[in-house]
Design an enzyme around this catalytic site. Structure first.
Site, PDB file in Angstrom:
ATOM      1  N   ARG A  76       0.823  -1.213   0.000  1.00  0.00           N
ATOM      2  CA  ARG A  76       0.000   0.000   0.000  1.00  0.00           C
ATOM      3  C   ARG A  76       0.859   1.267   0.000  1.00  0.00           C
ATOM      4  NH1 ARG A  76      -2.099   1.926   4.461  1.00  0.00           N
ATOM      5  NH2 ARG A  76      -2.433  -0.079   5.455  1.00  0.00           N
ATOM      6  N   LYS A 225      -8.883   4.657 -19.383  1.00  0.00           N
ATOM      7  CA  LYS A 225      -9.280   5.032 -20.740  1.00  0.00           C
ATOM      8  C   LYS A 225      -8.095   4.853 -21.709  1.00  0.00           C
ATOM      9  CE  LYS A 225     -12.995   6.038 -18.414  1.00  0.00           C
ATOM     10  NZ  LYS A 225     -13.281   7.372 -17.910  1.00  0.00           N
TER      11      LYS A 225
HETATM   12  C1  LIG Z   1     -13.739   7.983 -16.758  1.00  0.00           C
HETATM   13  C2  LIG Z   1     -13.321   9.346 -16.414  1.00  0.00           C
HETATM   14  C3  LIG Z   1     -12.990   9.683 -15.103  1.00  0.00           C
HETATM   15  C4  LIG Z   1     -13.129   8.709 -13.948  1.00  0.00           C
HETATM   16  O1  LIG Z   1     -12.240   7.646 -14.060  1.00  0.00           O
HETATM   17  P1  LIG Z   1     -12.550   6.161 -13.473  1.00  0.00           P
HETATM   18  O2  LIG Z   1     -11.326   5.398 -13.836  1.00  0.00           O
HETATM   19  O3  LIG Z   1     -13.792   5.677 -14.154  1.00  0.00           O
HETATM   20  O4  LIG Z   1     -12.741   6.317 -12.011  1.00  0.00           O
HETATM   21  C5  LIG Z   1     -12.548  10.965 -14.847  1.00  0.00           C
HETATM   22  N1  LIG Z   1     -12.465  11.888 -15.834  1.00  0.00           N
HETATM   23  C6  LIG Z   1     -12.793  11.597 -17.107  1.00  0.00           C
HETATM   24  C7  LIG Z   1     -12.673  12.652 -18.142  1.00  0.00           C
HETATM   25  C8  LIG Z   1     -13.234  10.325 -17.439  1.00  0.00           C
HETATM   26  O5  LIG Z   1     -13.580  10.044 -18.690  1.00  0.00           O
END
Ligand SMILES: *Cc1c(COP(=O)(O)O)cnc(C)c1O
Length: 400
Positions: A76, A225
């Protein structure tokens, strides 16, 4: 463990001061494409393995009185696989350090948890829906005030500033309207006001936009993403410039515990290897799809910063190297017509999220629910890596 080995794990590509860094390039003048392929990829000294070892151990040997023997103690706090990923993200964004989390939202929450009660945060108005939910559901109990403003309007920003404003939080390009905000101008105002500027760089990735070189203080990514890039891992990161903020974030992460797992770190690091190539293709495909949609009579408006008619096009050209694979468009008619298009696509998949190899379509108002400010006839696309002609043909058959 020898000193030599310690250096290996902390990522040798990066042993260099910020002062000698060339903008748009990483350490030692290496280009982003090279950093993406090599950073955090130091060869394992025990085995010679090129693929980074995946260390699953949660605990590491120490001396009888807890003396540090090796570089690590407990997962952690930090672990070897995560450290490689952090080195790579730090160098791609050109920061002092990166801190990785279990999700983008965990990274976002950690940032807000570094603020003292009584602080004020300004959010730009078109931001990821769960940031709004975070501000609404949690900030009041933490004693943090927030306002949401249209930051394309610099006067609105000036009016929103308070003596207690500590953080300005923007997303550009934004979700889902693909608004472009001027990072340099907002950064300038933030500095004068003694506030920090955070840029959520998820849509652009460090390949297309490097906010720290434009005056931002910290960068946030949902590495779920584009960084991960294959719709198979959840993660988040913050890249910072200041040691003070870094220390606060490391403390929040260690004590509150939303740390990235070794396996997630490994997958995201693997994703980064192809990020420059993918962003090039995402941008080419995004542009092809946007151009075709703009010429389609069933489409009212296309929001894509690469189109010259987009109101943010000039600023986007200045601060981005490409326009990416995200876009949205309004279907002529209303909600029913938009849903009809979403139900008729054959190649695009109806799914949320973005940045994977496969193309996705989403009726954003349905996804976001009651609080949504997305127009009812808006569809958002994450344009993937398929052949652009197949993608355009699919949309055109759905739009007739
Ligand atoms: C998906 C997303 C987030 C959040 O991320 P997670 O990995 O789903 O917690 C934050 N900002 C943007 C622009 C996103 O597309």
């Amino acid at each position: 463990m020898s000193d030599k080995r310690k250096i290996t794990i902390t990522s040798s590509l990066t042993a260099e001061s910020n002062a000698t860094r060339v903008i748009g390039r990483g350490p030692r003048g290496l280009r982003l494409e090279t950093i993406a392929v090599r950073a955090g990829g130091e060869i394992d000294l025990d085995t010679g393995a090129l693929s980074p070892p995946l260390h699953l151990s949660t605990t590491f040997e120490h001396g009888p009185a807890s003396e540090a023997i090796h570089q690590f103690r407990y997962a952690r706090e930090k672990n070897p696989t995560q450290l490689r990923l952090e080195g790579a993200l730090r160098d791609l964004e050109g920061g002092l350090a990166a801190v990785v989390f279990s999700s983008g939202m965990a990274a976002a929450a950690a940032t807000l948890q570094t603020l003292k009660p009584g602080s004020h945060v300004i959010f730009s108005d078109d931001i990821y829906i769960d940031m709004r939910n975070l501000a609404r559901d949690f900030l009041p109990a933490w004693g943090i005030h927030s306002s949401i403003e249209n930051l394309q309007d610099m006067d609105a920003l000036a009016r929103a500033l308070r003596p207690s404003t500590k953080l300005i939080w923007i997303e550009t390009p934004s979700n889902p309207l693909m608004k472009i905000l001027d990072i340099q101008s907002i950064g300038h105002v933030a500095r004068q006001a003694g506030a920090q500027l955070l840029v959520d760089n998820t849509f652009a990735s460090p390949i297309l936009q490097r906010p720290l070189t434009l005056g931002a203080d910290l960068v946030l990514h949902s590495t779920t993403k584009y960084c991960g890039g294959h719709s198979d891992v959840q993660g988040g990161c913050l890249v910072v410039k200041s040691q003070e903020l870094l220390d606060k974030l490391l403390n929040v992460r260690e004590i509150l515990g939303a740390v990235a797992s070794p396996f997630a770190s490994w997958l995201i690091l693997r994703g980064l290897r192809s990020l420059p190539c993918r962003m090039e293709r995402h941008s080419a495909n995004g542009s092809a799809v946007a151009t075709a949609l703009a010429a389609c009579p069933a489409v009212e408006t296309v929001y894509y910063p690469g189109l010259p008619a987009h109101p943010g096009h000039e600023v986007a050209r200045r601060q981005m190297k490409g326009f990416g694979g995200m876009l949205s468009f309004l279907v002529r008619g209303g909600r029913e017509e938009a849903l009809r298009v979403a139900s008729r696509v054959k190649l695009f998949v109806n799914a949320t999220s973005l940045g994977g190899v496969e193309s996705l379509i989403e009726h954003r108002a349905s996804n976001e629910g009651k609080l949504s400010r997305a127009p009812q006839n808006l569809l958002r696309l994450s344009v993937g890596l398929e052949h652009p002609d197949d993608l355009v043909e699919d949309l055109m058959q759905a739009l007739v």
